[in-house]
Scaffold this motif. Structure first.
Motif, PDB file in Angstrom:
ATOM      1  N   LEU A  30      -4.860  -4.547 -13.064  1.00 32.26           N
ATOM      2  CA  LEU A  30      -5.649  -3.070 -13.066  1.00 32.26           C
ATOM      3  C   LEU A  30      -6.279  -3.022 -11.759  1.00 32.26           C
ATOM      4  O   LEU A  30      -6.590  -1.895 -11.307  1.00 32.26           O
ATOM      5  N   GLY A  31      -6.507  -4.152 -10.916  1.00 31.98           N
ATOM      6  CA  GLY A  31      -7.272  -3.732  -9.718  1.00 31.98           C
ATOM      7  C   GLY A  31      -6.380  -4.320  -8.319  1.00 31.98           C
ATOM      8  O   GLY A  31      -7.006  -4.224  -7.420  1.00 31.98           O
ATOM      9  N   GLY A  32      -5.358  -4.780  -8.693  1.00 31.68           N
ATOM     10  CA  GLY A  32      -4.598  -5.429  -7.702  1.00 31.68           C
ATOM     11  C   GLY A  32      -4.166  -4.382  -6.519  1.00 31.68           C
ATOM     12  O   GLY A  32      -4.395  -4.609  -5.189  1.00 31.68           O
ATOM     13  N   TYR A  33      -3.638  -3.136  -6.772  1.00 26.79           N
ATOM     14  CA  TYR A  33      -3.418  -2.258  -5.849  1.00 26.79           C
ATOM     15  C   TYR A  33      -4.498  -1.712  -5.151  1.00 26.79           C
ATOM     16  O   TYR A  33      -4.712  -1.635  -3.709  1.00 26.79           O
ATOM     17  N   PHE A  34      -5.795  -1.803  -5.742  1.00 26.66           N
ATOM     18  CA  PHE A  34      -7.134  -1.324  -4.905  1.00 26.66           C
ATOM     19  C   PHE A  34      -7.463  -2.316  -4.179  1.00 26.66           C
ATOM     20  O   PHE A  34      -8.082  -2.037  -3.256  1.00 26.66           O
ATOM     21  N   GLY A  92      -0.119  -4.375  -9.022  1.00 24.79           N
ATOM     22  CA  GLY A  92      -1.370  -5.126  -9.833  1.00 24.79           C
ATOM     23  C   GLY A  92      -0.714  -6.527 -10.362  1.00 24.79           C
ATOM     24  O   GLY A  92      -1.129  -7.524 -10.065  1.00 24.79           O
ATOM     25  N   VAL A  93       0.372  -6.261 -11.044  1.00 19.79           N
ATOM     26  CA  VAL A  93       1.197  -7.651 -11.479  1.00 19.79           C
ATOM     27  C   VAL A  93       1.466  -8.430 -10.199  1.00 19.79           C
ATOM     28  O   VAL A  93       1.202  -9.754 -10.227  1.00 19.79           O
ATOM     29  N   TRP A 132      -6.754  -3.196   3.825  1.00 16.86           N
ATOM     30  CA  TRP A 132      -6.501  -2.075   4.714  1.00 16.86           C
ATOM     31  C   TRP A 132      -7.622  -1.541   5.397  1.00 16.86           C
ATOM     32  O   TRP A 132      -7.526  -0.851   6.351  1.00 16.86           O
ATOM     33  N   GLY A 133      -8.955  -1.840   4.781  1.00 22.72           N
ATOM     34  CA  GLY A 133     -10.178  -1.147   5.156  1.00 22.72           C
ATOM     35  C   GLY A 133     -10.218   0.265   4.575  1.00 22.72           C
ATOM     36  O   GLY A 133     -11.106   0.977   4.846  1.00 22.72           O
ATOM     37  N   SER A 134      -9.609   0.437   3.393  1.00 22.42           N
ATOM     38  CA  SER A 134      -9.413   1.899   2.917  1.00 22.42           C
ATOM     39  C   SER A 134      -9.871   1.798   1.425  1.00 22.42           C
ATOM     40  O   SER A 134      -9.663   0.900   0.602  1.00 22.42           O
ATOM     41  N   ALA A 139       0.813  -1.089  -0.020  1.00 28.28           N
ATOM     42  CA  ALA A 139       0.027   0.051  -0.051  1.00 28.28           C
ATOM     43  C   ALA A 139       0.874   1.201  -0.107  1.00 28.28           C
ATOM     44  O   ALA A 139       0.383   2.317  -0.394  1.00 28.28           O
ATOM     45  N   PHE A 140       1.948   1.079   0.442  1.00 25.40           N
ATOM     46  CA  PHE A 140       3.062   2.162   0.626  1.00 25.40           C
ATOM     47  C   PHE A 140       3.633   2.409  -0.643  1.00 25.40           C
ATOM     48  O   PHE A 140       4.580   1.560  -1.087  1.00 25.40           O
ATOM     49  N   PHE A 141       3.837   3.740  -1.379  1.00 23.26           N
ATOM     50  CA  PHE A 141       4.630   3.945  -2.547  1.00 23.26           C
ATOM     51  C   PHE A 141       6.042   4.055  -2.192  1.00 23.26           C
ATOM     52  O   PHE A 141       6.477   4.257  -1.119  1.00 23.26           O
TER      53      PHE A 141
END
Length: 404
Positions: A265-269, A258-259, A275-277, A102-104
């Motif tokens: 396309l949806g992995g990061y989300f 995502g990969v 995380w509940g976000s 989740a952290f860039f």
């Protein structure tokens, strides 16, 4: 962009007489004095906040001031990534899994790079980067204030940013200072027509934080406006290049996660949902507001509600008073939309809004006018803001024990 779209005319900058030689060193110092004043005042209030927080930490006796500033909440995740890379996942409770994807990556990458050169601990390195980025951001905010309005407005804009209730974050090992630095200078590059710089800095902003996409959005919308305004004719290749570069940082990391997760396309989300976000168009935030109005809650929650409501009002004033041009409005609007529409971590919303410095332009304009007519009144207002900022920031870090 024409001056009409960019906003008010920039303040006059002293230049040498025709045929005269380079300005003397005293002349250069006089020209730089307002910027140095703004940075000096900003550093003074933030260092005062560090001292206040350190004293409070010593009174509690639980953790040192350096530990609270350098190793608290999200800072610990960034430092672990810097030391060991990605790959940490912690089940928290049913339906909630904390995953470091989740952290860039830009901030932990910088921490790791600096530690290979300097013999510093992770926490101290994180604070060093944050403090440096805070000063760079303050300089960029000042440059924007001068270009759009005047030096007094620019000084007040910087000082107000340093006195926000959550400005203690600017001296912690967090990523908001880094995002704001890239954002301020990218937006300044847009205002001055430096499109490749604007796109490059927007891309770096995008790889520093999830809401860093707001900078790319500002660049893209402004570039689109330019193309439409010129009807596609005589559009510089630099504009197209800058617009193409701007979203690369954010989209690149989101696609990479995502990969890794098997869903490009949806992995990061999905990581964010774990995380509940998530973005629920404000439904979660409204439920928290309803709870606060009916039942109340801890001190941090009602203060958060007041800060978010003030941000909405300031955005309305920013648009109504035409205090900022299109790129700053888009940037602030996207940050505000993300903060309002995101579910989870309600007390963190003021931190998410910390990079939205253009929201402070209406206040900076009002204070500049007040300082000219009634300087004591302006001084009283700034003193009150300083007291509130330092006391609340100290409470948040040393006593509240709530995620920032």
């Amino acid at each position: 962009m024409t001056q009409q779209q960019l906003g008010p005319a920039p303040a006059t900058v002293p230049v040498a007489e025709p045929g005269a030689g380079p300005r003397s060193r005293p002349a250069r110092l006089r020209a730089a004095a307002p910027l140095l004043t703004a940075l000096g005042l900003f550093a003074a209030v933030r260092l005062t906040g560090v001292v206040a927080m350190t004293v409070a930490a010593s009174l509690t006796g639980k953790r040192s001031g350096a530990a609270l500033l350098g190793r608290s909440w999200d800072s610990l995740w960034y430092l672990r990534i810097a030391a060991d890379g990605y790959g940490r996942s912690i089940p928290y409770k049913p339906g909630i899994i904390f995953n470091d994807l989740a952290f860039f990556p830009l901030y932990p990458g910088l921490v790791r790079a600096v530690r290979t050169v300097l013999p510093l601990s992770g926490g101290v390195t994180g604070m060093l980067i944050a403090w440096t980025a805070s000063l760079a951001a303050a300089a960029g905010i000042y440059a924007i204030g001068v270009r759009l309005h005047s030096r007094p407005v620019a000084v007040f804009l910087v000082l107000l940013w340093g006195l926000l209730p959550h400005s203690v974050i600017l001296t912690m090992a967090y990523t908001e200072p880094l995002l704001t630095a890239f954002a301020a200078w990218s937006l300044y590059a847009v205002l001055t027509g430096r499109w490749i710089w604007a796109g490059t800095l927007a891309s770096l902003a995008g790889v520093s934080r999830p809401n860093g996409f707001a900078v790319a959005a500002a660049v893209l919308v402004t570039a689109a406006y330019e193309v439409i305004h010129k009807r596609g004719r005589n559009v510089s290749h630099r504009l197209w290049t800058g617009a193409a570069i701007a979203p690369l940082g954010w989209t690149g990391y989101v696609l990479w996660v995502g990969v890794q997760r098997g869903d490009p396309l949806g992995g990061y989300f999905g990581v964010q949902r774990d995380w509940g976000s998530r973005f629920d168009y404000g439904v979660g935030a409204l439920s928290v507001v309803r709870h606060l109005l009916l039942k109340g809650d801890r001190f941090v929650f009602p203060v958060t509600l007041v800060i978010v409501a003030a941000a909405v009002l300031l955005f309305a004033l920013l648009v109504a008073e035409r205090a900022a041009p299109l790129p700053l409005i888009v940037y602030s609007g996207v940050l505000l939309l993300i903060a309002l529409g995101g579910a989870g971590f309600f007390p963190s919303k003021p931190r998410f809004l910390l990079p939205a410095f253009p929201l402070l332009l209406p206040l900076a304009l009002a204070l500049a006018r007040t300082a000219k007519a009634r300087p004591r009144s302006a001084l009283l207002v700034m003193g009150a803001l300083a007291g509130l900022s330092l006391s609340y920031g100290t409470y948040l870090v040393a006593f509240a024990h709530r995620p920032l």
